[in-house]
Write an enzyme that holds these catalytic residues in place. Structure first.
Site, short mmCIF file in Angstrom:
data_model
loop_
_atom_site.label_atom_id
_atom_site.label_comp_id
_atom_site.label_asym_id
_atom_site.label_seq_id
_atom_site.Cartn_x
_atom_site.Cartn_y
_atom_site.Cartn_z
N TYR A 149 0.84 -1.21 0.00
CA TYR A 149 0.00 0.00 0.00
C TYR A 149 0.87 1.25 0.00
CZ TYR A 149 -2.88 3.80 1.86
OH TYR A 149 -3.48 5.01 2.05
N1 LIG Z 1 -8.64 6.85 6.17
C1 LIG Z 1 -7.36 7.13 6.44
O1 LIG Z 1 -6.94 7.14 7.60
C2 LIG Z 1 -6.39 7.44 5.33
C3 LIG Z 1 -5.05 7.72 5.68
C4 LIG Z 1 -4.15 8.00 4.67
C5 LIG Z 1 -4.56 8.03 3.36
N2 LIG Z 1 -5.85 7.75 3.04
C6 LIG Z 1 -6.24 7.80 1.62
O2 LIG Z 1 -7.37 8.65 1.50
C7 LIG Z 1 -8.23 8.17 0.48
C8 LIG Z 1 -9.62 7.94 1.05
O3 LIG Z 1 -9.53 6.99 2.10
P1 LIG Z 1 -10.82 6.42 2.83
O4 LIG Z 1 -10.42 6.00 4.19
O5 LIG Z 1 -11.96 7.35 2.65
O6 LIG Z 1 -11.07 5.09 1.95
P2 LIG Z 1 -12.44 4.43 1.44
O7 LIG Z 1 -12.10 3.03 1.05
O8 LIG Z 1 -13.52 4.62 2.43
O9 LIG Z 1 -12.78 5.29 0.14
C9 LIG Z 1 -12.15 5.06 -1.09
C10 LIG Z 1 -13.22 5.02 -2.16
O10 LIG Z 1 -12.57 4.86 -3.43
C11 LIG Z 1 -13.40 4.06 -4.24
N3 LIG Z 1 -12.60 3.43 -5.29
C12 LIG Z 1 -11.64 2.48 -5.15
N4 LIG Z 1 -11.15 2.14 -6.35
C13 LIG Z 1 -11.81 2.89 -7.28
C14 LIG Z 1 -11.73 2.99 -8.69
N5 LIG Z 1 -10.91 2.22 -9.40
N6 LIG Z 1 -12.54 3.88 -9.32
C15 LIG Z 1 -13.40 4.66 -8.61
N7 LIG Z 1 -13.52 4.59 -7.26
C16 LIG Z 1 -12.72 3.71 -6.60
C17 LIG Z 1 -14.00 3.04 -3.28
O11 LIG Z 1 -15.21 2.48 -3.80
C18 LIG Z 1 -14.21 3.86 -2.02
O12 LIG Z 1 -15.54 4.36 -1.93
C19 LIG Z 1 -7.57 6.91 -0.08
O13 LIG Z 1 -6.79 7.27 -1.19
C20 LIG Z 1 -6.67 6.47 1.05
O14 LIG Z 1 -5.59 5.71 0.60
C21 LIG Z 1 -6.77 7.46 3.99
#
Ligand SMILES: NC(=O)c1ccc[n+]([C@@H]2O[C@H](COP(=O)([O-])OP(=O)(O)OC[C@H]3O[C@@H](n4cnc5c(N)ncnc54)[C@H](O)[C@@H]3O)[C@@H](O)[C@H]2O)c1
Length: 321
Positions: A149
């Site tokens: 990741y």
């Molecule tokens: N939640 C955290 O603590 C955190 C920390 C660091 C980084 N991030 C990053 O922030 C972003 C959001 O995280 P989150 O926790 O809301 O994750 P999440 O999984 O709740 O949301 C991600 C969304 O992306 C969509 N998705 C995945 N692949 C896709 C594709 N090919 N086309 C269209 N949509 C697609 C999924 O359906 C999902 O709804 C991500 O990039 C994650 O890596 C999150």
């Protein structure tokens, strides 16, 4: 404005905030690509009910992206999160939904005529640093990604930096352990609170001494919108994290006290590639975005607990925003 990942945890809050402020929003997602598709479909329905929100089901890794790239600003939060799930078969999924999806999105934006290209704010992760040492991680520290990741996010950053060099206004936000209402079901506080409310021991990976810059989603939304609005050097990276890091075991003590339950723990093996400490250097976010996380952990946990309780109190399908 376009938000990708709008059916997800953070993206749905960003969409709600923009819709609530009277903006027209194109909410983009492929809920079937989520780690938890049933949760994503439910959130998708909630988000699409917001005023000014239209939705487009688009898989960024394969579908046509012309409509997405035609926006003035793209907030790119879609992707496959999670260190633990990125091992084994998860590696190819992280490659597809993080790297490939972002590469295609950036190419579609760069394909627009100069002057009509959107600004693109891209979600990255504190995991690109690996573990923090004796001081907070600053944006120009060397990267040390320790899981598939984290490697995929480092590659996303490289692509966004490259696109900036080709004339696209990109901003990279390194989010640090985000929590609050709608937190993903694979994340620690979500699992802890659900276990406690069920009367089960809390499943803890490792010894609980690792620590995180836990950051409330309300603060993360504010930082993301500030990054969308600010004039910033193309390709800039900004940490979006709380200035304090808190040990998981101390967060559990706060949680169990707030819930009024004993802190009964079920220890599980540590997760390969998980940082022992994340710690956000916050100077750049303060200087460039005028942003600092203001929600303290006790207050933010109370907020998340209230969401879990409300969700349990309504029948399946009725939805809680
Ligand atoms: N939640 C955290 O603590 C955190 C920390 C660091 C980084 N991030 C990053 O922030 C972003 C959001 O995280 P989150 O926790 O809301 O994750 P999440 O999984 O709740 O949301 C991600 C969304 O992306 C969509 N998705 C995945 N692949 C896709 C594709 N090919 N086309 C269209 N949509 C697609 C999924 O359906 C999902 O709804 C991500 O990039 C994650 O890596 C999150």
């Amino acid at each position: 404005m376009v938000i990708t990942g709008a059916a997800g945890f953070i993206g749905s809050h960003v969409a709600d905030a923009l819709s609530g402020a009277g903006h027209e929003v194109l909410a983009v997602d492929a809920p079937g690509r989520s780690l938890a598709p049933d949760v994503a479909w439910r959130t998708w329905a909630e988000v699409s009910a917001g005023p000014g929100v239209s939705v487009a089901e688009v898989d960024l890794a394969v579908d046509d992206l012309d409509a997405v790239a035609a926006a003035d600003v793209v907030l790119h939060l879609a992707g496959r999160p999670g260190v633990r799930d990125s091992w084994g078969a998860g590696r190819a999924i992280a490659e597809r939904d993080n790297v490939r999806a972002t590469r295609r999105l950036l190419a579609a934006c760069l394909g627009r005529p100069a002057g009509r290209r959107p600004k693109v704010v891209v979600a990255s992760s504190s995991s690109v640093y690996g573990s923090a040492g004796r001081r907070p991680n600053r944006e120009d520290d060397p990267l040390n990604p320790a899981s598939p990741y984290a490697v995929s996010k480092a590659e996303v950053e490289r692509l966004a930096g490259q696109a900036a060099g080709c004339g696209l206004r990109t901003v990279l936000l390194r989010y640090f352990s985000v929590y609050g209402p709608r937190q993903r079901p694979d994340m620690a506080f979500h699992r802890f609170i659900e276990a406690a409310l069920d009367g089960r021991p809390l499943p803890v990976f490792g010894d609980g001494r690792s620590s995180r810059s836990f950051t409330h989603v309300r603060d993360v939304v504010a930082a993301t919108l500030a990054a969308a609005a600010a004039e910033l050097p193309p390709g800039i990276v900004v940490n979006v994290g709380h200035r304090d890091h808190v040990a998981v075991q101390d967060a559990i003590a706060m949680l169990t006290e707030a819930l009024g339950v004993p802190a009964e723990i079920r220890r599980e093996a540590p997760v390969a590639g998980d940082a022992s400490r994340t710690w956000a250097g916050t100077g750049r976010a303060r200087d460039l975005l005028g942003w600092t996380a203001t929600t303290d952990l006790a207050e933010g946990l109370a907020d998340q607990i209230a969401w879990h309780r409300a969700r349990r109190a309504v029948p399946e399908g009725a939805g809680v925003g």
